[in-house]
Scaffold this active site. Sequence first.
Site, PDB file in Angstrom:
ATOM      1  N   PRO A 146       0.824  -1.215   0.000  1.00 44.56           N
ATOM      2  CG  PRO A 146      -0.770  -1.561   1.641  1.00 44.56           C
ATOM      3  CD  PRO A 146       0.566  -2.062   1.169  1.00 44.56           C
ATOM      4  CB  CYS A 147       0.301   4.420  -1.679  1.00 45.33           C
ATOM      5  SG  CYS A 147       1.001   6.014  -2.002  1.00 45.33           S
TER       6      CYS A 147
END
Length: 409
Positions: A146-147
């Site tokens: 995930p970012c």
Amino acid sequence: MVTNEFLSLAETAELLGKNKETLRRWDREGKLVAIREPLSNYRFYKRADVEKMFEGFLNENGSVEGNFTSPDNDYKVLELFAGAGGLAVGMEKAGLKCVALNEIDKFACQTLRNNRPNWNVLEGDIKDFGFTEYHGKVDVVTGGFPCQAFSYAGKKLGLADARGTLFYDFARAVKEVNPPICIGENVRGLLNHDNGKTLEGMISILDEIGYNVVPVQVLKAINFNVPQKRERLILVGIRKDIDLDYQYPNPYNKIYTLKDALKKGELYDSDVPVSGGAKYPKRKAEILDLVPPKGYWRDLPLDLQKEYMGGSFFLGGGKTGIARRIGWDEPSLTLTCSPAQKQTERCHPDETRPFTVREYARVQTFPDEWEFAGSLAQQYKQIGNAVPVNLGKEVGYSIIKFLNALYKR
């Protein structure tokens, strides 16, 4: 002025995937000419002109050559954040072997185990796993982390500064395994996340642990035998002792549509299997009944536009995903984790309903025999989060090409 025949500047930018300044420049150059409203001087575009240009985009700069590359050796992959297996199945189809997959979602893990009992599925938080047992035994580490933003302790972000983020654990696994190549994938938004600092930090961390990062690319799924306008950012790290270029997969000329996904043809040898799916509430179905294929909320009568949009009716922006019915002759818009979210509607072309689970899976190019565990909502979530299988396969071929060249030296 904005009717079924015309699109606003914002709507045109959204549909073509270009920014407004590019469209203004094209107007000046005569590439895509706008119509100006006399009083406001607002730009509008003929829908037919925009659709014609989009069709041109689909078929330009492509390759007629395939990316298929047969592996010279038995190449092994460690996959992190594996989800329901979209990237893993793609890598498998390319000829790579998954030695282990880590995933925290219990339903996705059950999906992986049900479909591939021989796969070593490491269920749980990646923070609880060590990967030193794979040191020198794995050729590539992959992961769709995930970012997340980092905390910056100094001018150059280091591995320790990323603690608490999932990218830290991706980088830690790469450091522990020390493969020749690592592949991270993420949403396009990572390019601009925290004004680009997040991506800079990731590159800095990979540099610290001994990897040079290839110039980042955003791959469009429609260019890789996927009937969907989905984009994935690919982050490739090459171990610093290896002086060998990595080449991204070549895009194809052929663009597949929703018809190719759901009907018998080149992509699938049968029509999509019947399966369960979400339903619209009665009033929503009554309104969406009036939207034509490839249409959206602007195609409704004005009173229904206001009813359906509520306060959003008076706000700016194209909002072209709202009340959107996909056409047979176009790729699907990007699938989300829920098939009936108002902002990202994905209505069937003929029937007023969301795509079923198997239709969702087809758009993501999963094989029909790949079954998803959990409730209907959990199945949609797994499919919507996945890397399209065919995109994973093409990236897999590019990895094999790199590894073949490496081990021939």
